[in-house]
Design an enzyme around this catalytic site. Sequence first.
Site, PDB file in Angstrom:
ATOM      1  N   GLY A   1      -1.544  -3.426   5.960  1.00 21.35           N
ATOM      2  CA  GLY A   1      -2.518  -4.482   6.219  1.00 21.35           C
ATOM      3  C   GLY A   1      -3.182  -4.371   7.579  1.00 21.35           C
ATOM      4  O   GLY A   1      -3.676  -3.320   7.984  1.00 21.35           O
TER       5      GLY A   1
ATOM      6  N   THR B   1       0.834  -1.190   0.000  1.00 24.10           N
ATOM      7  CA  THR B   1       0.000   0.000   0.000  1.00 24.10           C
ATOM      8  C   THR B   1       0.875   1.248   0.000  1.00 24.10           C
ATOM      9  O   THR B   1       2.007   1.199   0.460  1.00 24.10           O
ATOM     10  CB  THR B   1      -0.849  -0.012   1.279  1.00 24.10           C
ATOM     11  OG1 THR B   1      -1.614  -1.199   1.286  1.00 24.10           O
ATOM     12  CG2 THR B   1      -1.734   1.180   1.405  1.00 24.10           C
TER      13      THR B   1
END
Length: 573
Positions: free
Chosen positions: A466, A383
């Site tokens: 996460g 990410t």
Amino acid sequence: MIQLYIKAHLKRFLIGGLLLLSSISIHAQDRVTGRTFATRSEVLAQNGMVATSHPLATQVGLDILKKGGNAIDAAIAANATLGLMEPTGCGIGGDIFAIIWDAKTQKLYALNGSGRSPKKLTLEYFKKNNYSKIPALGPLPVSVPGTVDGWFEMHKKFGTMEMKEILTPAINYAESGFPLTELIAWYMQKSIPRYQAKGFPNIEDTYIKQNGGTLPNEGDIYKNPYLANTYRKIAEGGRDAFYKGEIAKTIGTFIKEQGGFLSKKDLEAHHSEWLDPVSINYRGYDVWELPPNGQGIAALQMLKILEQYDFSKIPFGSAEHLHLFTEAKKLAFEDRAKYYADMDFYDVPLSTLLSEKYAIKRSKEIGEKASTYEAGKISAGETIYMTVADKEGNIVSLIQSNYRGMGSGMVPPKLGFMLQDRGELFSLTEGQANTYEPSKRPFHTIIPAFITKDGKPYVSFGVMGGDFQPQGHTQIVMNLIDFGMNLQEAGDAPRWDHTGGASPTGETTENKGMIRVESGIPYETVRGLMDRGHQVGFTRGAYGGYQAILWDNIKKVYHGASESRKDGQAAGY
């Protein structure tokens, strides 16, 4: 004398191959300023600030601001650049979420840009084919990529600069190339061979052949002309060029050929959603997150539980600090597993989960020892992160991801990007909040955050990683508010996480899980946690990547921070 000083005051312990510092060094003031953990000073500027995980993307955002674009324009430009420069964590094959402070209305707006599952893929398909969980790779976990629509929604509502100009820097870098950074080169060296070993098509053509036929290393000039061409089509044809034209057709045809279900019709039906962000008050500060299908409210639940304790009397990094934090995390994550899901399909009991009464009730379940918990009884359900602020006072908190690093392994031919595998996060157990259904948004891990004070913007921030993300958000808020750290120090301070417990995918662990600590957490703390019944371990790379912008409303100055675990940079003017 020196030996006695070292023996008395530094006390280093080697555990599990990692050097941990004793409690005396947790309070050491190594920097001239006395900021214990900061690896560098905050960046200060008056007219604008950009903080991303890549220095070149930060400069792209800054250039847009200097050309007269606003924070939203700059955020889109920087995100497009990151999709090229950090393909191991993001891109237009993934989803996007944002929280935006609008200077005109003096209000926060939240964008949910996550995509839905294929309409023709059913739970029955998984049952007939004996799947106990949705696979991590391949065509089945692919959901509609929402990023491009998210860009255009943000731009339509708040943007000022033409989209062609906004995407030009990313297009130029994709065609001309840029030097690959150490971290991203390392990730690519690890990820791409894994996809090749699976025999997934177009991997070599997209990531290797365009760059001299070898897997790129640090410092190599990396190009992606396919992505440049895709960006150009989007710049000229708008969001429909991606969701209704040749790009959508290519994606749908390719996924069908691979045995998947995502179709051109699924892309045509996609739309982002503007929401009201949700908040709790933590010791006088309002902390904001997006409601589910994301996990942002887990951070809010943790903070409300931890607010019941007086951290002015509990030292940072102490066993008591980590114990209370971990137990609060366990409680929140049990609720996360049971109640968090796409709110178009499930009535998430938001007001109860975030209430003071519920937090007090849950906090009373925490004892002196490590425990296991169940979800609260409620009646009635890799990410990138970046943030941008402009001279008008607009601030964007934005997060974007493909999930599992580069994503599903599904690379449509000659488009230059990989599709996400976010659909893996559905549960295949019938009757749960997050159980798979067609055209449903999966549970999401990526979450942007924002803090306001007395109705004014204070901090825009996020932490990648996460399941770590709500834990990271909670640690940042506590570092700033409970422990008095500045913006840079709050991100560089040593971190920890807790693994285990129930998951929205339907999986669970029966034991109490494990606390994993970074170097910098003292051995005294590790031993104290063990005494409380915790299992303690160590890991690298699981603690996210933090960027942040703080607005000093008195001095009218932006503070920027980019932590040391990434290649990132905060810069202003």
